[in-house]
Design an enzyme around this catalytic site. Structure first.
Site, PDB file in Angstrom:
ATOM      1  N   LYS A 136     -31.421  11.985  -6.497  1.00 21.36           N
ATOM      2  CA  LYS A 136     -30.035  12.252  -6.045  1.00 21.36           C
ATOM      3  C   LYS A 136     -29.165  12.723  -7.197  1.00 21.36           C
ATOM      4  O   LYS A 136     -28.287  13.559  -7.009  1.00 21.36           O
ATOM      5  CB  LYS A 136     -29.408  10.995  -5.432  1.00 21.36           C
ATOM      6  CG  LYS A 136     -30.041  10.562  -4.140  1.00 21.36           C
ATOM      7  CD  LYS A 136     -29.421   9.285  -3.625  1.00 21.36           C
ATOM      8  CE  LYS A 136     -29.666   8.084  -4.487  1.00 21.36           C
ATOM      9  NZ  LYS A 136     -31.057   7.665  -4.669  1.00 21.36           N
TER      10      LYS A 136
ATOM     11  N   GLY B  34     -37.177   0.392 -16.153  1.00 21.23           N
ATOM     12  CA  GLY B  34     -38.386   0.882 -16.821  1.00 21.23           C
ATOM     13  C   GLY B  34     -39.671   0.467 -16.106  1.00 21.23           C
ATOM     14  O   GLY B  34     -40.771   0.771 -16.556  1.00 21.23           O
TER      15      GLY B  34
ATOM     16  N   ASP C 231     -42.662  20.388  -7.829  1.00 20.17           N
ATOM     17  CA  ASP C 231     -43.547  20.817  -8.914  1.00 20.17           C
ATOM     18  C   ASP C 231     -44.547  19.741  -9.331  1.00 20.17           C
ATOM     19  O   ASP C 231     -45.613  20.072  -9.862  1.00 20.17           O
ATOM     20  CB  ASP C 231     -42.707  21.234 -10.131  1.00 20.17           C
ATOM     21  CG  ASP C 231     -41.759  20.117 -10.564  1.00 20.17           C
ATOM     22  OD1 ASP C 231     -40.892  19.739  -9.746  1.00 20.17           O
ATOM     23  OD2 ASP C 231     -41.916  19.598 -11.691  1.00 20.17           O
TER      24      ASP C 231
ATOM     25  N   THR D 202     -33.256  -5.676  -9.585  1.00 20.03           N
ATOM     26  CA  THR D 202     -33.064  -5.098 -10.917  1.00 20.03           C
ATOM     27  C   THR D 202     -32.435  -6.113 -11.873  1.00 20.03           C
ATOM     28  O   THR D 202     -32.271  -5.814 -13.052  1.00 20.03           O
ATOM     29  CB  THR D 202     -32.137  -3.868 -10.834  1.00 20.03           C
ATOM     30  OG1 THR D 202     -30.876  -4.281 -10.297  1.00 20.03           O
ATOM     31  CG2 THR D 202     -32.737  -2.772  -9.964  1.00 20.03           C
TER      32      THR D 202
ATOM     33  N   ARG E 192     -15.955 -14.105   0.575  1.00 24.38           N
ATOM     34  CA  ARG E 192     -14.510 -14.148   0.256  1.00 24.38           C
ATOM     35  C   ARG E 192     -14.206 -14.969  -0.991  1.00 24.38           C
ATOM     36  O   ARG E 192     -13.182 -15.603  -1.111  1.00 24.38           O
ATOM     37  CB  ARG E 192     -13.709 -14.625   1.489  1.00 24.38           C
ATOM     38  CG  ARG E 192     -13.724 -13.575   2.570  1.00 24.38           C
ATOM     39  CD  ARG E 192     -13.305 -14.098   3.892  1.00 24.38           C
ATOM     40  NE  ARG E 192     -14.266 -15.065   4.384  1.00 24.38           N
ATOM     41  CZ  ARG E 192     -14.273 -15.543   5.623  1.00 24.38           C
ATOM     42  NH1 ARG E 192     -13.364 -15.176   6.471  1.00 24.38           N
ATOM     43  NH2 ARG E 192     -15.181 -16.402   6.010  1.00 24.38           N
TER      44      ARG E 192
ATOM     45  N   GLN F 245     -29.416   4.207  -4.400  1.00 27.16           N
ATOM     46  CA  GLN F 245     -30.623   3.683  -3.729  1.00 27.16           C
ATOM     47  C   GLN F 245     -31.001   4.610  -2.547  1.00 27.16           C
ATOM     48  O   GLN F 245     -30.727   5.793  -2.618  1.00 27.16           O
ATOM     49  CB  GLN F 245     -30.419   2.229  -3.269  1.00 27.16           C
ATOM     50  CG  GLN F 245     -30.311   1.237  -4.422  1.00 27.16           C
ATOM     51  CD  GLN F 245     -28.908   1.092  -4.968  1.00 27.16           C
ATOM     52  OE1 GLN F 245     -27.955   1.008  -4.225  1.00 27.16           O
ATOM     53  NE2 GLN F 245     -28.778   1.055  -6.275  1.00 27.16           N
TER      54      GLN F 245
ATOM     55  N   ALA G 186     -28.336   1.132  -9.907  1.00 29.05           N
ATOM     56  CA  ALA G 186     -28.736   2.532  -9.760  1.00 29.05           C
ATOM     57  C   ALA G 186     -29.020   3.133 -11.130  1.00 29.05           C
ATOM     58  O   ALA G 186     -28.491   2.686 -12.136  1.00 29.05           O
ATOM     59  CB  ALA G 186     -27.613   3.310  -9.088  1.00 29.05           C
ATOM     60  N   GLY G 187     -29.847   4.143 -11.140  1.00 26.72           N
ATOM     61  CA  GLY G 187     -30.099   4.887 -12.376  1.00 26.72           C
ATOM     62  C   GLY G 187     -30.314   6.330 -12.001  1.00 26.72           C
ATOM     63  O   GLY G 187     -31.318   6.661 -11.392  1.00 26.72           O
ATOM     64  N   HIS G 188     -29.341   7.183 -12.291  1.00 29.21           N
ATOM     65  CA  HIS G 188     -29.460   8.598 -11.956  1.00 29.21           C
ATOM     66  C   HIS G 188     -29.722   9.382 -13.229  1.00 29.21           C
ATOM     67  O   HIS G 188     -28.907   9.392 -14.139  1.00 29.21           O
ATOM     68  CB  HIS G 188     -28.183   9.095 -11.261  1.00 29.21           C
ATOM     69  CG  HIS G 188     -28.003   8.507  -9.893  1.00 29.21           C
ATOM     70  ND1 HIS G 188     -26.828   8.565  -9.184  1.00 29.21           N
ATOM     71  CD2 HIS G 188     -28.876   7.852  -9.093  1.00 29.21           C
ATOM     72  CE1 HIS G 188     -26.991   7.972  -8.012  1.00 29.21           C
ATOM     73  NE2 HIS G 188     -28.213   7.521  -7.942  1.00 29.21           N
TER      74      HIS G 188
ATOM     75  N   ASP H 247     -34.494   6.571  -5.954  1.00 27.66           N
ATOM     76  CA  ASP H 247     -35.197   7.386  -6.958  1.00 27.66           C
ATOM     77  C   ASP H 247     -35.671   8.717  -6.398  1.00 27.66           C
ATOM     78  O   ASP H 247     -36.664   9.279  -6.865  1.00 27.66           O
ATOM     79  CB  ASP H 247     -36.398   6.617  -7.555  1.00 27.66           C
ATOM     80  CG  ASP H 247     -35.994   5.264  -8.074  1.00 27.66           C
ATOM     81  OD1 ASP H 247     -34.913   5.177  -8.675  1.00 27.66           O
ATOM     82  OD2 ASP H 247     -36.750   4.302  -7.861  1.00 27.66           O
TER      83      ASP H 247
END
Ligand code: IMP
Length: 429
Positions: free
Chosen positions: A23, A306, A337, A135, A149, A228, A46-48, A20
């Protein structure tokens, strides 16, 4: 494959905290200069989040570069592919006017995440004494299938008969394991459900390593996108509170099928403070009031689940460790910022563990759980930075803060992000 043409360049973008870090935004900006963008590990965990114009787009599997028209976007063999969610993501992008048609490819060597992996993920968490806080996307069980395998790869599903046979055997195994975990074996689902969208795979399956080697040999520019972060790496992170893949830059070559000598630069992404979602220690955690304030200012909620992210001061012990583990050539500092209103800021430069001051990120999670951060305090700038487009536009105290990060991490700053929009960035490279 012949020698690489001059100008060919391969850059890795890697998270240097607990994921987070932003990226998605950094890759979206750098993708403008690249020809091919490839993900090298992780999956739908992942969540971009990328903001383009009025669009707020969360990408889980498709590389963030897809938002640039005409760029080839690939998922490497190191990724675990959730086929249903992947095609839903592609269809969703098409509906929003981002046409991914023909531009997105998936490695024929990538392992597939099936519904039984998600059932096993939930059952393992339920049964565990120390919960990881995954997740729930089946990532751990899918990588376990791979190293055990027992996995099913994209190439296996290109032939329906082979796919049915391999998935059938895997479901039998999953049922037995669910029983052992005290869960309903019926949760493993059926072969038909598992293979519902597999007929679409031939439209995207490719040899990613071969495509990338050809692109580099032709003088093209390649961006390798990690998911990640370093502290979630299965070897170098806060084990066992980690994800199940190698997130660090060394895994980029393995995860797309090129050699490590093909990589020219590694950009490490660090947020101007630290966050963590899921369980496990966060040594620089804020007090509750500050935690709430920064979570609100930085909209720090998991893009995939979330869940509220825990927030803390910038941890230079972790960032310097990440610089070493990843061999960083530059850093991208994001969300500066978010700190604009603070009267003063802290940076952790060491930890106190068992009465000892230590500057090396510990291997043992129990030590990290006890670590008290040793911090230095810097003055805030109390001025909006969202309009800055060069380092000179930043207030002196913001420049001093960044300079101190650069010194402590031992790596030059390549980029600073000062807002969610593509344009809100300072590029030094
Ligand atoms: P898993 O990857 O779902 O197995 O979850 C293992 C750990 O990694 C949990 O602490 C998750 O919250 C964390 N995690 C997985 N993916 C991400 C991500 O993209 N950002 C931040 N944390 C993540």
């Amino acid at each position: 494959m012949g020698a690489r043409a001059p100008g060919g360049a391969c850059t890795v973008v890697v998270g240097c905290q607990w994921g987070d870090e932003g990226k998605g935004k950094v890759v979206d900006v750098l993708a403008g200069d690249a020809d091919v963008i490839a993900r090298y590990q992780g999956g739908a965990n992942a969540g971009h989040t990328v903001h383009v114009g009025d669009h707020h787009i969360v990408l889980h599997q498709v590389p963030s570069g897809v938002l640039h028209a005409g760029k080839r976007c690939l998922l490497g063999n190191g990724v675990v592919l959730d086929v249903d969610r992947f095609f839903a993501e592609l269809d969703g992008l098409a509906e929003r006017g981002v046409d991914p048609g023909g531009r997105v490819g998936v490695s024929n060597r990538a392992h597939v995440v099936f519904p039984y992996h998600k059932a096993l993920d939930a059952a393992a968490e339920e049964a565990a004494r120390r919960k990881i806080g995954t997740t729930g996307r089946g990532i751990g069980p899918a990588y376990e299938s791979k190293t055990g395998r027992r996995g099913v790869r994209v190439a296996d599903l290109l032939d329906r008969v082979r796919g049915v046979e391999r998935v059938g055997r895997a479901i039998d195994w999953a049922r037995a394991r669910l029983r052992e975990l005290g869960a309903d074996p019926g949760l493993a689902g059926t072969v038909e459900d598992a293979l519902a969208l597999a007929h679409r795979l031939p439209t995207v399956a490719t040899d990613v390593g071969d495509e990338l080697a050809r692109a580099l040999a032709a003088g093209g520019r390649v961006l390798l996108e990690g998911a990640q972060g370093t502290a979630l790496d299965v070897d170098h992170g806060t084990y066992p509170f980690v994800t199940s893949s190698n997130t660090t830059a060394g895994a980029a070559a393995v995860g797309v099928g090129i050699g490590p000598t093909a990589i020219d630069s590694v950009i490490g992404v660090v947020k101007a403070y630290t966050t963590r979602v899921g369980n496990g220690p966060l040594p620089t955690a804020f007090d509750p009031a500050m935690d709430e304030r920064i979570r609100r200012l930085g909209a720090e909620f998991g893009a995939t689940t979330g869940r509220p992210r825990r927030c803390g001061w910038f941890d230079a012990v972790l960032a310097a460790y990440s610089a070493r583990v990843n061999g960083l050539t530059g850093i991208a500092v994001t969300k500066l910022d978010v700190l604009d209103t603070l009267p003063e800021l802290k940076i952790a430069t060491a930890y106190r563990i068992d009465g000892e001051t230590r500057s090396l990120f510990p291997a043992c999670v129990r030590e990290l759980e006890q670590a008290e951060p040793v911090c230095e305090t810097l003055p805030g700038w109390r001025t909006p930075t969202t309009g800055a487009r060069s380092m000179n536009d930043l207030p002196a105290n913001a420049r001093a803060y960044l300079h101190r990060i650069e010194e402590l991490v031992g790596t030059p700053i390549a980029m600073v992000s000062v807002g969610t929009r593509r344009s809100q960035v300072i590029r030094k490279w």
